[in-house]
Design an enzyme around this catalytic site. Structure first.
Site, PDB file in Angstrom:
ATOM      1  N   GLU A 330       0.836  -1.189   0.000  1.00 43.85           N
ATOM      2  CA  GLU A 330       0.000   0.000   0.000  1.00 43.85           C
ATOM      3  C   GLU A 330       0.876   1.246   0.000  1.00 43.85           C
ATOM      4  O   GLU A 330       1.965   1.241   0.582  1.00 43.85           O
ATOM      5  CB  GLU A 330      -0.933   0.001   1.217  1.00 43.85           C
ATOM      6  CG  GLU A 330      -1.895  -1.188   1.234  1.00 43.85           C
ATOM      7  CD  GLU A 330      -2.823  -1.180   2.442  1.00 43.85           C
ATOM      8  OE1 GLU A 330      -2.695  -0.264   3.287  1.00 43.85           O
ATOM      9  OE2 GLU A 330      -3.687  -2.075   2.536  1.00 43.85           O
ATOM     10  N   HIS A 360      -7.993   1.257   2.115  1.00 48.22           N
ATOM     11  CA  HIS A 360      -7.786   0.910   3.532  1.00 48.22           C
ATOM     12  C   HIS A 360      -8.523   1.889   4.453  1.00 48.22           C
ATOM     13  O   HIS A 360      -7.941   2.488   5.361  1.00 48.22           O
ATOM     14  CB  HIS A 360      -6.289   0.885   3.873  1.00 48.22           C
ATOM     15  CG  HIS A 360      -5.972   0.019   5.057  1.00 48.22           C
ATOM     16  ND1 HIS A 360      -4.773  -0.629   5.211  1.00 48.22           N
ATOM     17  CD2 HIS A 360      -6.695  -0.313   6.162  1.00 48.22           C
ATOM     18  CE1 HIS A 360      -4.762  -1.305   6.346  1.00 48.22           C
ATOM     19  NE2 HIS A 360      -5.929  -1.129   6.939  1.00 48.22           N
TER      20      HIS A 360
END
Length: 449
Positions: A330, A360
């Site tokens: 990420e 997220h």
């Protein structure tokens, strides 16, 4: 407060000279006037801790062998204002950043600030190398659920306590999953994108009510169990799989194997920790076991799903849709980073129909972040000011009652040491000339408190 490689806690009634020699990583205060004033939220929470309720918090005995303003806190990743307010109210020096930092930059900042505590969320990586450079670091606060971004074993061996917030965002994640179940069943993401492009596409084919459909929950912890209640309230049948036998809520039923769940569920949702056992937990074999036209949701950890296998299952029609909130890699901050440079399959994933991709945000609500800010910051305050390890993920839990101003000849010593024979004997020899009112000891692996 003395911090070594493991920990013991004692309250000592000192002789009349009241002298106590302590080694500390933080500078000592020559002013006895500094006070630790608990916030109202902290006082309310303390009533649940047996023997810790103090009638008048203002009369709590000063336990800090340092000047409050000497404590330096580094907060990264835009920690909620509630957490910053709690720490600043103590008089600590708080250095606040909205983003995470790459390892080299983080090391430089830690060296420059000489910090005693670090607060992070999920992006910042506190590796052994980073922790080695933090010479005065005594505590880490993870303002999130997970702690896999911290080398907790290294931290424990070097007397650095790690705290997190395991429950505060559970409701937010559960509600996101409910929203995704409905959005996938009605193909809302695709219809919205089409209309944003100017295309009117009113269809009913492949769109379903979720009533009477089966939700399969993998991992029946705090999030999974809350989701179970919400889904059942909307008329879904709930089954779940977990590695331990758990009491089901409502009419939910536990199934004996993962394959059993995958074969019966219309919607499968993952709520498991990041462990070697959960790496690629849902791969090609598992997709083959799922019902044709079923849906997959992952709001747990990015390593749980084999993404290339998911792409193939979606293109073949095995999956009717999917929703992902977490990914193996990420970005460290916001921006146009979700490309093949980050994950080799990113652009293939982005091209799929009826696949909801979110960055997220499972726990990213005002309510959750506010609660997390309060919970973790108060844990940091308790540890820095009193040495309490209740809730630490890598230390034995030690919690002693509060001392009062009337106990003017009392002092508290927190000692962290390796769990090896003979250490407690030496400690007690040193304390032999004092009256020990209370002593707590516990161990966790190689760490002793």
């Amino acid at each position: 407060m003395t911090l070594e490689d493991a920990m013991s806690g004692v309250d000592i009634a000192s002789p009349t000279n009241g002298l106590s020699t302590q080694r500390s990583h933080i500078s000592l205060s020559t002013s006895p006037a500094a006070q630790y004033n608990r916030s109202p939220a902290s006082r309310d929470a303390s009533r649940w801790l047996k023997g810790n309720t103090v009638t008048d918090a203002a009369r709590s005995k000063q336990l800090k062998p340092f000047a409050t303003e000497d404590i330096k806190i580094l907060l990264l990743e835009n920690v909620n204002q509630t957490g910053r307010d709690t720490l600043e109210a103590q008089g600590y020096q708080v250095d606040f950043l909205k983003t995470s930092l790459p390892e080299d930059e983080l090391v430089k900042r830690i060296r420059a600030r000489d910090v005693h505590a670090i607060g992070i969320r999920s992006k910042t990586q506190l590796t052994a190398r980073v922790l080695r450079e933090a010479k005065n670091l005594i505590v880490i606060g993870c303002f999130c659920i997970g702690t896999n971004q911290v080398d907790t074993q290294y931290a424990a061996k070097h007397g650095i306590a790690v705290f997190n917030s395991p429950f505060s965002n559970s409701r937010s994640v559960a509600e996101l999953v409910v929203a995704e179940v409905i959005a996938l069943a009605r193909q809302l993401g695709d219809r919205s994108n089409e209309l944003h492009r100017g295309t009117w596409n009113k269809v009913s084919s492949g769109c379903w009510e979720i009533r009477a459909k089966t939700l399969g929950i993998i991992g029946y912890g705090h999030i999974g169990s809350q989701l179970s209640v919400l889904a059942e309230a909307m008329g879904m049948t709930v089954i779940f799989y977990d590695v331990v036998n758990l009491m089901a809520l409502g009419t939910a039923k536990q199934v004996p194997t993962l394959d059993t769940l995958l074969g019966a569920a219309d919607f499968v949702t993952c709520h498991v920790p990041e462990l070697p056992e959960t790496h690629n937990m849902i791969g090609r074999h598992e997709f083959e076991q799922m019902k044709k036209g079923s849906y997959l949701i992952n709001a747990s950890r990015g390593s749980v799903i084999d993404i290339p296998a998911l792409i193939d299952a979606s293109r073949s029609g095995k999956l009717a849709g999917a929703a992902l909130d977490v990914y193996p890699a990420e970005p460290g901050g916001n921006g146009d980073y979700f490309t093949n440079d980050l994950n080799l399959w990113a652009e293939d994933l982005r091209s799929l129909k009826n696949v909801i991709l979110t960055p997220h945000i499972g726990g990213s609500t005002e309510e959750a972040q506010s609660a997390i800010g309060i919970e973790v910051s108060e844990a940091l305050v308790r540890y820095v000011n009193e040495g309490g390890t209740l809730g630490a993920v890598n230390m034995p839990e030690v919690h002693l009652r509060s001392l009062t101003m009337e106990e003017d000849n009392h002092v508290r010593v927190i000692y962290i040491h390796h769990n090896v024979p003979g250490v407690l004997r030496k400690v007690n020899e040193i304390l032999g000339d004092h009256n020990v009112d209370k002593q707590m000891t516990d161990s966790r692996g190689d760490v002793y408190t």
